[in-house]
Design a protein around this motif. Structure first.
Motif, mmCIF file in Angstrom:
data_model
loop_
_atom_site.group_PDB
_atom_site.id
_atom_site.type_symbol
_atom_site.label_atom_id
_atom_site.label_comp_id
_atom_site.label_asym_id
_atom_site.label_seq_id
_atom_site.Cartn_x
_atom_site.Cartn_y
_atom_site.Cartn_z
ATOM 1 N N TYR A 316 0.854 -1.288 0.064
ATOM 2 C CA TYR A 316 0.056 -0.007 -0.101
ATOM 3 C C TYR A 316 0.834 1.286 -0.136
ATOM 4 N N GLY A 317 2.131 1.088 0.108
ATOM 5 C CA GLY A 317 3.106 2.314 0.153
ATOM 6 C C GLY A 317 3.076 2.994 1.519
ATOM 7 N N GLN A 318 2.626 2.332 2.557
ATOM 8 C CA GLN A 318 2.797 3.196 3.712
ATOM 9 C C GLN A 318 2.985 2.129 4.761
ATOM 10 N N PRO A 319 3.705 2.441 5.875
ATOM 11 C CA PRO A 319 3.893 1.650 7.122
ATOM 12 C C PRO A 319 2.518 1.341 7.906
ATOM 13 N N SER A 320 2.729 0.352 8.535
ATOM 14 C CA SER A 320 1.575 -0.196 9.553
ATOM 15 C C SER A 320 2.330 0.471 10.958
ATOM 16 N N ALA A 321 1.068 0.386 11.721
ATOM 17 C CA ALA A 321 1.082 1.073 13.291
ATOM 18 C C ALA A 321 0.431 0.173 14.246
ATOM 19 N N VAL A 322 0.723 0.074 15.562
ATOM 20 C CA VAL A 322 0.017 -0.508 16.540
ATOM 21 C C VAL A 322 -0.956 0.422 17.046
ATOM 22 N N ASN A 323 -1.959 0.730 16.447
ATOM 23 C CA ASN A 323 -3.079 1.653 16.849
ATOM 24 C C ASN A 323 -4.103 1.147 18.030
ATOM 25 N N GLN A 324 -4.073 -0.219 17.803
ATOM 26 C CA GLN A 324 -5.224 -0.590 18.824
ATOM 27 C C GLN A 324 -4.533 -2.181 19.380
ATOM 28 N N LEU A 325 -4.757 -2.562 20.466
ATOM 29 C CA LEU A 325 -4.554 -3.764 21.060
ATOM 30 C C LEU A 325 -5.654 -4.470 21.560
ATOM 31 N N LEU A 326 -5.689 -5.687 21.576
ATOM 32 C CA LEU A 326 -6.873 -6.448 21.993
ATOM 33 C C LEU A 326 -6.246 -7.721 23.039
ATOM 34 N N VAL A 327 -6.388 -7.801 23.942
ATOM 35 C CA VAL A 327 -6.015 -8.626 25.051
ATOM 36 C C VAL A 327 -6.945 -9.595 25.677
ATOM 37 N N LEU A 328 -6.885 -10.661 25.308
ATOM 38 C CA LEU A 328 -7.993 -11.730 25.723
ATOM 39 C C LEU A 328 -7.460 -12.764 26.853
ATOM 40 N N HIS A 329 -8.032 -12.552 27.986
ATOM 41 C CA HIS A 329 -7.570 -13.299 29.081
ATOM 42 C C HIS A 329 -8.527 -14.666 29.244
ATOM 43 N N ALA A 330 -9.739 -14.451 28.406
ATOM 44 C CA ALA A 330 -10.673 -15.557 28.420
ATOM 45 C C ALA A 330 -11.606 -15.308 27.058
ATOM 46 N N PRO A 331 -12.385 -16.149 26.711
ATOM 47 C CA PRO A 331 -13.226 -15.917 25.381
ATOM 48 C C PRO A 331 -14.128 -14.867 25.806
ATOM 49 N N PRO A 332 -14.740 -14.286 24.707
ATOM 50 C CA PRO A 332 -15.830 -13.254 25.157
ATOM 51 C C PRO A 332 -16.961 -14.257 25.831
ATOM 52 N N ARG A 333 -17.825 -13.380 26.365
ATOM 53 C CA ARG A 333 -19.056 -14.033 26.924
ATOM 54 C C ARG A 333 -19.976 -14.753 25.981
ATOM 55 N N PHE A 334 -20.180 -14.020 24.846
ATOM 56 C CA PHE A 334 -21.489 -14.551 24.131
ATOM 57 C C PHE A 334 -20.719 -15.369 22.777
ATOM 58 N N ALA A 335 -19.572 -15.763 22.923
ATOM 59 C CA ALA A 335 -18.997 -16.099 21.633
ATOM 60 C C ALA A 335 -17.939 -17.444 22.126
ATOM 61 N N ARG A 336 -17.916 -18.365 21.071
ATOM 62 C CA ARG A 336 -16.946 -19.299 21.439
ATOM 63 C C ARG A 336 -15.495 -19.082 20.811
ATOM 64 N N GLY A 337 -14.400 -19.497 21.584
ATOM 65 C CA GLY A 337 -12.906 -19.151 21.259
ATOM 66 C C GLY A 337 -12.241 -20.274 21.155
ATOM 67 N N THR A 338 -11.631 -20.788 19.824
ATOM 68 C CA THR A 338 -10.818 -21.965 19.637
ATOM 69 C C THR A 338 -9.411 -21.521 19.192
ATOM 70 N N VAL A 339 -8.786 -22.038 19.716
ATOM 71 C CA VAL A 339 -7.114 -21.928 19.510
ATOM 72 C C VAL A 339 -6.698 -23.060 18.876
#
Length: 348
Positions: A316-339
């Motif tokens: 895209y001709g431009q660098p990336s950035a870390v503008n948002q972080l999501l830290v999950l210590h557990a799956p969301p309450r109303f969703a399943r999480g599979t690793v």
């Protein structure tokens, strides 16, 4: 002479404490082990380690120091109480450390000691190590010539199994698979017919072929997004990104204690991973395993971001950035999480 004997004993015991620190710093485990009586014990409950006798203290200490990238210990003498041929005392410790797996920090600790007079002089009969303060903030310095852990190297099987157990204890579904081919096959089995499935930006998905498979399915969200007008259809695009039936992606780091860390430049892929999707599936290469959250954040900034910026510059001709972080210590309450945790390194 009797008047000066307690003073001489105290000086010798404090010299014994200093000899222990010098032997540890010089990685001279035979010398350190020789400072204990034949039945002497070294206990470190916070590690946890318990070693009895000079031979165990030598071999156990050698195994421990193999994990160090560097280690600095300073001893501050504490109290010494002498009772004939035995004594008790304390030594206060200040330490800096970085292990080869990335764990690091600063701690203040106390050694609670028992001593015995022997024909060779005063020796430890017991040292019990108690941590009083621990700070795992990443250290700014390094030892000259020290090597950092390779962030692209896959974790060992025992570390993968520990991480899998920790993820399961936190409520994630987790499977340890041999590699990308196994993950590709497993994803096909996990996706329900007719489900809307979003593949988020991920080199792991691209390199494994999972992205290609999923985006060819009926119900694939990404081809629809790419065909939409980003200004005129912005609201519909946002809703499609936020709440698919299934979101597929990866993480930038997986903490060994069961925490997932995802970084984003735009933030568009995070709502689905954070609970918008009914089911989130993360495919994680073995090189992404780190010991703690500070190491995870360091991996994001020092390893993943430069590689992702190189990719976005080319695309895209431009660098990336870390503008948002999501830290999950557990799956969301109303969703399943599979690793799906892989034994091989895939992506970055």
């Amino acid at each position: 002479m009797d008047t000066f004997q307690p003073v001489a004993d105290r000086v010798e015991i404090q010299a014994l404490q200093a000899e222990f620190t010098d032997a540890a710093m010089m990685r001279d485990r035979p010398r350190l082990a020789a400072l204990f009586t034949p039945d002497g014990v070294l206990r470190m409950p916070d590690v946890p380690i318990e070693l009895t006798g000079p031979e165990q203290i030598r071999t156990g200490g050698e195994a421990l120091q193999e994990q160090w990238e560097f280690f600095v210990q300073n001893t501050h003498p504490g109290t010494v109480r002498i009772d004939g041929d035995t004594a008790t005392g304390r030594a206060h410790m200040y330490e800096l450390f970085r292990l080869r797996d990335g764990r690091q920090g600063v701690n203040h600790a106390v050694y609670h000691d028992r001593y015995r007079r022997t024909p060779e002089g005063w020796r430890f009969t017991e040292r019990v190590y108690e941590i009083r303060y621990l700070d795992t903030t990443p250290l700014g310095g390094t030892a000259p010539g020290a090597t950092r852990p390779d962030p692209a190297a896959p974790a060992t099987e025992d570390r993968l199994q520990r991480a899998a157990a920790a993820l399961a204890a936190r409520g994630f579904a987790v499977e340890v698979l041999d590699g990308a081919a196994a993950a590709r096959a497993r994803v096909r089995e996990l996706l329900p017919d007719g489900a809307s499935v979003l593949t988020t930006a991920s080199e792991t998905l691209r390199l494994s072929g999972i992205e290609e498979d999923v985006d060819a399915r009926p119900g694939a969200v990404k081809p629809r997004l790419l065909a939409m007008d980003r200004e005129r259809e912005a609201d519909e695009l946002r809703r499609l990104l936020a709440a698919p039936d299934v979101v597929l992606g990866s993480v930038n780091a997986l903490v060994e204690t069961g925490t997932l860390v995802l970084a984003s430049g735009s933030g568009s892929q995070l709502p689905a991973h954070g609970g918008g999707a009914g089911h989130a599936v993360w495919v994680v290469g073995a090189q992404k395993l780190v010991p703690d959250l500070p190491a995870a954040l360091r991996r994001v900034q020092e390893h993943a971001l430069p590689l992702e910026s190189a990719r976005t510059e080319a695309a895209y001709g431009q660098p990336s950035a870390v503008n948002q972080l999501l830290v999950l210590h557990a799956p969301p309450r109303f969703a399943r999480g599979t690793v799906l945790l892989l034994r091989e390194a895939v992506g970055y």
